[in-house]
Write a protein that holds these residues in place. Sequence first.
Motif, PDB file in Angstrom:
ATOM      1  N   LEU A 123     -13.428  13.519  25.635  1.00  0.00           N
ATOM      2  CA  LEU A 123     -13.455  12.304  25.386  1.00  0.00           C
ATOM      3  C   LEU A 123     -13.422  11.356  26.679  1.00  0.00           C
ATOM      4  O   LEU A 123     -12.908  11.588  27.659  1.00  0.00           O
ATOM      5  CB  LEU A 123     -11.933  12.105  24.712  1.00  0.00           C
ATOM      6  CG  LEU A 123     -11.389  10.921  23.950  1.00  0.00           C
ATOM      7  CD1 LEU A 123     -10.432  11.630  22.770  1.00  0.00           C
ATOM      8  CD2 LEU A 123     -10.460  10.080  24.716  1.00  0.00           C
ATOM      9  N   THR A 124     -14.204  10.267  26.641  1.00  0.00           N
ATOM     10  CA  THR A 124     -14.278   9.781  27.980  1.00  0.00           C
ATOM     11  C   THR A 124     -13.762   8.099  27.778  1.00  0.00           C
ATOM     12  O   THR A 124     -13.819   7.586  26.810  1.00  0.00           O
ATOM     13  CB  THR A 124     -15.716   9.564  28.240  1.00  0.00           C
ATOM     14  OG1 THR A 124     -16.291   8.414  27.569  1.00  0.00           O
ATOM     15  CG2 THR A 124     -16.343  10.793  28.272  1.00  0.00           C
ATOM     16  N   THR A 174     -10.393   6.622  28.118  1.00  0.00           N
ATOM     17  CA  THR A 174      -9.218   6.611  27.354  1.00  0.00           C
ATOM     18  C   THR A 174      -8.838   4.908  27.232  1.00  0.00           C
ATOM     19  O   THR A 174      -8.895   4.268  28.047  1.00  0.00           O
ATOM     20  CB  THR A 174      -8.076   7.171  27.805  1.00  0.00           C
ATOM     21  OG1 THR A 174      -8.097   7.026  29.149  1.00  0.00           O
ATOM     22  CG2 THR A 174      -8.303   8.686  27.720  1.00  0.00           C
ATOM     23  N   ILE A 182      -7.503   9.824  20.307  1.00  0.00           N
ATOM     24  CA  ILE A 182      -6.559  10.434  20.765  1.00  0.00           C
ATOM     25  C   ILE A 182      -5.506  10.928  19.689  1.00  0.00           C
ATOM     26  O   ILE A 182      -5.080  12.048  19.338  1.00  0.00           O
ATOM     27  CB  ILE A 182      -5.625  10.155  21.955  1.00  0.00           C
ATOM     28  CG1 ILE A 182      -6.591   9.881  23.123  1.00  0.00           C
ATOM     29  CG2 ILE A 182      -4.523  11.074  22.544  1.00  0.00           C
ATOM     30  CD1 ILE A 182      -6.110   9.387  24.420  1.00  0.00           C
ATOM     31  N   SER A 186      -9.665  14.960  28.284  1.00  0.00           N
ATOM     32  CA  SER A 186     -10.292  13.547  28.239  1.00  0.00           C
ATOM     33  C   SER A 186     -10.598  13.024  29.992  1.00  0.00           C
ATOM     34  O   SER A 186      -9.911  13.614  30.797  1.00  0.00           O
ATOM     35  CB  SER A 186      -9.090  12.527  27.741  1.00  0.00           C
ATOM     36  OG  SER A 186      -8.381  12.212  28.663  1.00  0.00           O
ATOM     37  N   TYR A 208      -5.876  16.337  30.943  1.00  0.00           N
ATOM     38  CA  TYR A 208      -7.148  15.297  31.263  1.00  0.00           C
ATOM     39  C   TYR A 208      -7.504  15.525  33.028  1.00  0.00           C
ATOM     40  O   TYR A 208      -6.897  16.169  33.722  1.00  0.00           O
ATOM     41  CB  TYR A 208      -6.614  13.946  31.280  1.00  0.00           C
ATOM     42  CG  TYR A 208      -5.394  13.558  31.912  1.00  0.00           C
ATOM     43  CD1 TYR A 208      -5.375  13.350  33.436  1.00  0.00           C
ATOM     44  CD2 TYR A 208      -4.041  13.430  31.419  1.00  0.00           C
ATOM     45  CE1 TYR A 208      -4.317  12.781  34.018  1.00  0.00           C
ATOM     46  CE2 TYR A 208      -2.892  13.049  31.916  1.00  0.00           C
ATOM     47  CZ  TYR A 208      -3.235  12.884  33.550  1.00  0.00           C
ATOM     48  OH  TYR A 208      -1.938  12.464  34.251  1.00  0.00           O
TER      49      TYR A 208
END
Lengths: 344, 344
Positions: free
Chosen positions: B126-127, B129, B136, B148, B160
């Motif tokens: 996931l880029t 946030t 999320i 992330s 992350y």
Amino acid sequence: MPVTIKNIAAELGLSVSTVSKALNDYPDIAPQTRQLVKETARRMGYRASAAARSLRTRRTNTIGLIFCIIDRHLTDPYYLDLLASIGEECSRQGFDLLLSVCPDRRLERSAYERMVDGKRVDGMILTGTRHGDGRIAYLVERGFPFVSLGRSERDGDFPYVDVDGAKGINDGVQHLIDQGYGRIGFVGLPPELVCAGHRFQGYQTTLEKGGLGLDPRLVTHCDCLTQEAGYQAMQGLLELDEPPDAACVCSDVMALGAMGAVQERGLAMGRDFGIVGFDDIPMAAQVQPPLTSIRQPIYEVGTRLCRMLIKVVEGEPLAESHVILGPTLVIRESSGPYQRGWAR
Amino acid sequence: MPVTIKNIAAELGLSVSTVSKALNDYPDIAPQTRQLVKETARRMGYRASAAARSLRTRRTNTIGLIFCIIDRHLTDPYYLDLLASIGEECSRQGFDLLLSVCPDRRLERSAYERMVDGKRVDGMILTGTRHGDGRIAYLVERGFPFVSLGRSERDGDFPYVDVDGAKGINDGVQHLIDQGYGRIGFVGLPPELVCAGHRFQGYQTTLEKGGLGLDPRLVTHCDCLTQEAGYQAMQGLLELDEPPDAACVCSDVMALGAMGAVQERGLAMGRDFGIVGFDDIPMAAQVQPPLTSIRQPIYEVGTRLCRMLIKVVEGEPLAESHVILGPTLVIRESSGPYQRGWAR
DNA sequence: CTTGACAACTAAAACGTTTTTGGGTATAAT
DNA sequence: ATTATACCCAAAAACGTTTTAGTTGTCAAG
């Protein structure tokens, strides 16, 4: 844990096959049953297992794309736009996009085998056709569905989308001539690329048409599409005994490097020296001076490629399988009217 | 048509299970049999069906990545480098990369559901946030493996990788102060991004540390990471009654737009006005004047994200699940020493 | 001669779908 | 009353793997 078709069947006291048919809109299911099943599926948060489905149907609903990155730098916005357009069209059509990035040409073959022989995708999009392209040979031999960005004269008949590079370069070179430049260089693409040849032809014929002879010393090329390579190439041209006063550079990223080399020599871009790039990346408009460039309709290219491939995959006939799109010259200041000679 | 494990079994007069075990290096297979099977498989051009395997093992060996493109332009080289690094690491680890490009924030959720609930991938990257990030929440609720790019304070504990944006901006602003700029503006990222806050904090604390007060009028932001947005933002700052004499711009692409706005006003970049960008995209070094920028170790970020996710997917423990990498300031001419005041 | 241990292999179930075939029950036509 | 015709649904096979639970055969120990 995950909810399957069987759970739904159990919940409703129906058989698995009925549920499946209801979800897939088979005609021999009562409308109310269909309704009920769909409702329940949604309520229970059902999603078909991609694996199970594709095992049974031999379809993955996925198309493959392999980027072979040389030199660890694929920062050309052109590719990102291409990727975005392909990706978007995929989404619209309910397809997934499987992307492979291989850092080395030697790993390319196995990347293709992985996708194709491993039946991970239904079809492939191939970019940047090369002379004697091994990828094309492989896909043709396998009889695997694919489309390509770029023609390939001798490698067989397959659907492609291409941009008319000769026409583009023609417009660019003619524009430079019209602006008064008389000694026009050419910075080409890596010669293994089929489109490199088309673009060079455009250069050649336009020079002839304009009554300017072709000086082979003014023709060079880059082995990779980076600013650094463009910078080097332009350096080479400027060090000649009789350097050019303009150049057509076959990629904007390279052209930006070339502009650097020109400016470093103290030449005024768009007066002492004219440059026309190719691609019309967003940066072209922002750089100082703004770069004249031959715009590729890259979004349309990606969208068309994707649509064509999906048609091929689904066995539908293609209205046209060889599409050539026209580029458009976007004139900016980097190709302003020629104002003075090299010696000053 | 495609060669399956059954074909190999038939060819050798063995059972399917033996062949499968031989290929997967089970211990209860005679070494010579294993050898023979592998040999034959290669000879026959066998490749395991990804669908069948993942149906059975509940593993896809694929990781998912979703890019949500606002404004139809994702031409930021930053993303391409990120993508390339993730893709390369995937290849190295024998994983596939499933990419989805969604043109609209409203379609984002269904893109995730498609990948996750449809069991198309083993884990997600996931880029960018965001505050109160729905993605999320969704992944945590599903208990789905993900990592992330970017922290998220309140949204739960997950692995992350992040870049220390406060530190980066600190270096950049301090550098501007050291160069003699006294009225330093800030062009931030879209405020929904968590990292936007960190960077602003860096700006704030460094100003205070340097004895410069924070003027809220000098603080603005862009809603999307384009040159155009950067241009507009800088226009806004320059139109103030007391405009800044420098600015920290939170993305190089935006910074290039900002530079355009500055130069359009006839200000000399790196003398009348200083700019520091963020990302250090290749273009930064080539533009005129070259752009001072805070370099993100983007290749390392991508590689680490990928490695961490694969570890999580495979159930291995993570040595460190919260990684913060340091950016480095790359000084170029756009932040040359301040030479004269605004009024001239 | 039995028993047990071990090595090398096989049978069969399972994963979650789709699709073919066929069965049962109404309703309509003869 | 019989047959035909829809209509709706169920059973079961199949897709290509992996994996559990055997099965066979050999050999050594008791």
